[in-house]
Design a protein around this motif. Structure first.
Motif, short mmCIF file in Angstrom:
data_model
loop_
_atom_site.label_atom_id
_atom_site.label_comp_id
_atom_site.label_asym_id
_atom_site.label_seq_id
_atom_site.Cartn_x
_atom_site.Cartn_y
_atom_site.Cartn_z
N PRO A 75 0.73 -1.32 0.08
CA PRO A 75 0.08 0.01 0.09
C PRO A 75 0.79 1.37 0.04
CG PRO A 75 0.00 -0.92 2.26
CD PRO A 75 0.62 -2.00 1.20
N ARG A 76 0.42 2.23 -0.56
CA ARG A 76 1.12 3.56 -0.80
C ARG A 76 0.16 4.60 0.18
NH1 ARG A 76 2.08 4.60 -7.04
NH2 ARG A 76 0.22 3.40 -7.26
N SER A 77 -0.68 4.13 0.51
CA SER A 77 -1.45 5.17 1.27
C SER A 77 -1.00 5.54 2.49
CB SER A 77 -2.92 4.78 1.76
OG SER A 77 -3.41 5.35 3.05
N TRP A 91 -1.99 6.69 5.42
CA TRP A 91 -2.88 5.83 6.32
C TRP A 91 -2.44 4.27 6.71
CZ3 TRP A 91 -5.15 5.55 10.82
CH2 TRP A 91 -6.30 4.51 11.31
N GLN A 92 -2.53 3.61 5.74
CA GLN A 92 -2.04 2.03 5.46
C GLN A 92 -0.66 2.12 6.29
OE1 GLN A 92 -3.73 -0.62 4.65
NE2 GLN A 92 -5.66 0.38 4.29
N ARG A 136 -4.71 -5.09 2.37
CA ARG A 136 -4.86 -3.73 3.10
C ARG A 136 -5.47 -3.75 4.45
NH1 ARG A 136 -2.07 -3.14 -0.90
NH2 ARG A 136 -2.33 -1.40 -2.50
#
Length: 342
Positions: free
Chosen positions: A10-12, A14-15, A171
């Motif tokens: 994941p690149r978020s 938050w993640q 995720r």
């Protein structure tokens, strides 16, 4: 071996933040986790339920019991109202119902003679209770849903993954179905791939794919198989038997598919949330639906049966589900346990 590609990292932000918090929690737990004076084998998952973990726990407990081990299962007792550590079974049936013990411990207590079960928010305190009150005391603990319960030290970590969704989208919430990042798989000594069609080749492919996340353990198939449905009194349900399906589990699709595969005449389906507590309004709804359906049996899961049996006179039937780990898993486990006693 078939190649399996896990989701891209994941690149978020938050993640990444959530994953870093999990990593910090595990590092802190490694320094402060409580330890019991007997081996602890943890069985858990990265997903938010519906992986087939409970059948795997039951299969492990039965195998170890039959091999002569004195097994005690430690569980949180999710959705039970026990405030203090509680002995749910000495190995001869439930001592507490699902309202107190939680539905999964109550189900395991009903299906596992010769296996003790203790629950508690502190699994260490539950283990100490089992050691203090059982004669003879347990010589091995199975930590149910233990992968994320890092407050108790364990000697083996077994990770259960569903073949239908092994990576959970890769995720954490809200974008995925994992409660821990795939990188946490590095802490597992082995993975067990569940599902009706799980194969050793699939398990090996999933294990190889998780190497990118740090997993370096063994990989085994543990297909979950539905046994013939039967009434509570024991008589089997013949093909064509009219049933009303009722379930409050995380992944009801497998339950529905298993009922269809047994060629039962499905006259309706009522689904509730996972670990659902049946209240008077629910029971009235069930009774009306059953009367209108023309079904002969109300067919349900093991987890729901222990809750419904004390509450209704409707003719209940069970669709049992069992895990069958591949033969290669058992010598691997025996070798690991033998190494712990050296």
């Amino acid at each position: 071996m078939t190649l399996v590609t896990p989701p891209a990292p994941p690149r978020s932000p938050w993640q990444r933040l959530y994953a870093a918090a999990h990593a910090r929690r595990r590092r802190r737990a490694a320094r402060h986790a409580a330890r019991l004076p007997r081996p602890v084998v943890s069985v858990g998952n990265l997903h938010w339920g519906g992986t087939g973990k409970t059948p795997v726990v039951a299969a492990l407990a039965a195998h170890l019991r039959d091999a002569g081990r004195r097994v005690a299962i430690l569980s949180r007792g999710y959705r039970g109202n026990a405030c203090e550590p509680l002995l749910v079974s000495r190995g001869d049936g439930p001592l507490a119902g699902p309202e107190v013990a939680g539905d999964e411990p109550a189900e395991l207590a009903a299906r596992l003679p010769g296996v003790a079960i203790a629950v508690g928010r502190s699994r260490h305190a539950a283990g100490e209770l089992a050691l203090a009150t059982l004669t003879p005391p347990p010589d091995l603990f199975l930590l149910d849903d233990g992968f994320s319960h890092v407050a108790l030290a364990r000697d083996l970590d077994l990770l259960v993954l569903p073949a239908a969704d092994p990576f959970g989208g890769g995720r954490l919430p809200p974008g995925g179905r994992l409660r821990e990042p795939l990188a946490s798989s590095r802490h597992a000594h082995a993975l067990l791939l569940t599902g009706a069609d799980a194969t050793p080749e699939q398990a090996a492919a999933i294990g190889a794919a998780l190497a990118a996340s740090g997993f370096s353990g063994a990989a085994f198939a543990a297909p979950t198989v539905a046994a013939p449905a039967h009434a509570v009194a024991g008589e089997p349900l013949a093909p064509g038997s009219p049933v009303l399906l009722v379930a409050g589990i995380a992944n009801p699709a497998r339950f529905l598919a298993a009922a269809r595969a047994q060629e039962l005449a499905i006259h309706g389906t009522l689904l509730f949330g996972d670990h659902h507590r049946y209240r008077p309004g629910d029971l009235r709804h069930l009774e009306r639906a059953f009367a209108a359906s023309g079904a002969r049996y109300l067919l349900t899961t093991g987890k729901d049966l222990v809750k419904l049996q004390p509450l209704t006179r409707l003719p209940l039937a069970l669709l049992p589900v069992a895990a069958a780990p591949e033969p290669a898993f058992w010598p691997w486990l025996a070798d690991r346990l033998a190494a712990l006693s050296r």
